[in-house]
Design an enzyme around this catalytic site. Structure first.
Site, short mmCIF file in Angstrom:
data_model
loop_
_atom_site.label_atom_id
_atom_site.label_comp_id
_atom_site.label_asym_id
_atom_site.label_seq_id
_atom_site.Cartn_x
_atom_site.Cartn_y
_atom_site.Cartn_z
CG ASP A 73 -0.29 -0.10 2.55
OD1 ASP A 73 0.77 -0.74 2.64
OD2 ASP A 73 -0.81 0.48 3.53
CD GLU A 137 4.21 0.79 7.10
OE1 GLU A 137 4.90 1.10 8.07
OE2 GLU A 137 3.91 1.60 6.21
CG HIS A 351 4.80 9.33 3.29
ND1 HIS A 351 4.07 9.15 4.45
CD2 HIS A 351 5.30 8.11 2.99
CE1 HIS A 351 4.14 7.87 4.83
NE2 HIS A 351 4.89 7.23 3.97
ZN LIG Z 1 6.80 2.23 4.07
#
Ligand SMILES: [Zn+2]
Length: 376
Positions: A73, A137, A351
């Site tokens: 994910d 996760e 991210h």
């Molecule tokens: Zn990671």
């Protein structure tokens, strides 16, 4: 080692193109299965609570069992129009591969797959192998790696050591590995006072005033001597709420929230006791203290030496054995008594909008993983 780079790049592209925003797997684990099953792996599905989880397992030609743990994910993209290339298109340009999950951590999984393919085609005798892959996760981590570890425990299949493919490196592949992480405790503070007019304080009980005392007491707790190799315990209040918006109303209710990252010189029970003792002065204050994640630490061992030597062998980089950063799924394996090390790509765009990885890094990490598998 002959050039493994095209395989790692191909697998990374295939995985990025499978849109798997947490907790969706987007077909990534089916793709992994399609790569591993010709290499002699069997897939065990441990889907729980709507989460896709897989264990891929292969008997060894050598004794011992080595696991690789990771997640398919990815975090949400943010505004797609602000990406230089569409986040799930996996565009390679100027030696860089763009896409959500390129570093965290589809690239890492792809490198482990390419390393396995390399070892198999070279007929290198390998230990027993497991891949422990979850799609939970980046979200709650409630039905992910912990369920895989429970399955391994109940079927007597726990590995002897585990490599977690999270992007651990700072500026060069292998410059940093993680041998542990701090734990996490959450503290919810709520205060019930009595609302009233600010000109008549004798008829009210200001909840914010009680909250200030509680926050002050928690912030000044002495957490004691930290364990070596770890950052000290940190307590950060991240939310405080109180007041009705009017200038002349004494608030009857206030809440606050603290995120504690604890050094394993302490444990949850010691933290809970210290907070309760510090706040015992006010009956109006209620505390809800929760253990969100256990701290873990892998002491010096053959696994850490092997990983460091493999890095040095491939790119000559000197490795820092680190315990920084947030928590990771490594804790579930470590709690089961397995030596755990995290080694992956660099993490400078994880991210972020425009996440990307240098294609040369995929090549380096594949070579390092192949060294680890070969010499385990
Ligand atoms: Zn990671």
């Amino acid at each position: 080692m002959s050039s493994p780079s095209p395989a790692a790049l191909k697998h990374t592209v295939e995985l990025i193109r499978r849109r798997s925003v947490t907790p969706d797997d987007g077909g990534c684990q089916d793709y992994i299965d399609s790569v591993l099953s010709p290499l002699g792996f069997t897939r065990i599905r441990v889907d729980t609570g709507g989460i896709t989880n897989s264990i891929y397992i292969r008997p060894g030609e050598k004794p011992g069992t080595l696991a690789f743990a990771g997640h398919t994910d990815v975090v949400p993209t943010g505004p797609e129009a602000r990406w230089p290339h569409p986040p799930f298109a996996a565009v390679a340009e100027g030696g860089v591969l763009h896409g959500r999950g390129a570093q965290d951590m589809k690239g890492g999984i792809a490198c482990w797959l390419a390393a396995l393919e390399y070892c198999c085609t070279q007929n290198i005798p390998m230990p027993g192998l497991q891949l422990l892959i979850t799609s939970d996760e980046e979200g709650d981590s409630v039905d992910g790696t912990i369920r895989l570890v429970e399955y391994l425990q109940s079927h007597d299949l726990l590995p002897d050591a585990a490599v977690v493919g999270e992007p651990s490196s700072s500026s060069q592949v292998g410059d940093t590995i993680r041998r542990g992480r701090r734990g996490v405790v959450h503290v919810y503070v709520s205060v019930e006072g009595k609302q009233g007019h600010s000109a008549y304080p004798q008829d009210a009980d200001n909840a914010i005033h009680h909250a200030i005392e509680a926050l002050h007491a928690i912030l000044h707790i002495d957490w004691g001597k930290p364990a070596a190799d770890f950052p000290p315990t940190s307590c950060q209040f991240t939310n405080v709420k109180g007041g009705e918006g009017a200038s002349n109303v004494i608030p009857g209710r206030a809440t606050a929230f603290a995120d504690i990252r604890y050094n394993p010189g302490l444990d949850f029970e010691a933290i809970r006791q210290r907070i309760e003792t510090a706040c015992s002065v006010s009956a109006a204050t209620r505390l809800d203290i929760r253990h969100e994640a256990a701290a873990f630490y892998t002491p010096d061992c053959a696994l850490l030496d092997l990983v460091e030597n493999s890095i040095r062998q491939v790119n000559g980089v000197q490795t820092l054995r680190d315990t920084g950063g947030g928590t990771s799924d490594g804790r579930f394996l470590a709690t089961a008594g397995i030596p755990v090390v995290e080694l992956g790509l660099t993490n400078d765009t994880i991210h972020q909008i425009g996440e990307r990885v240098a294609i040369s890094e995929l090549d380096e990490l594949t070579r390092i993983y192949a060294e680890i598998i070969t010499h385990f």
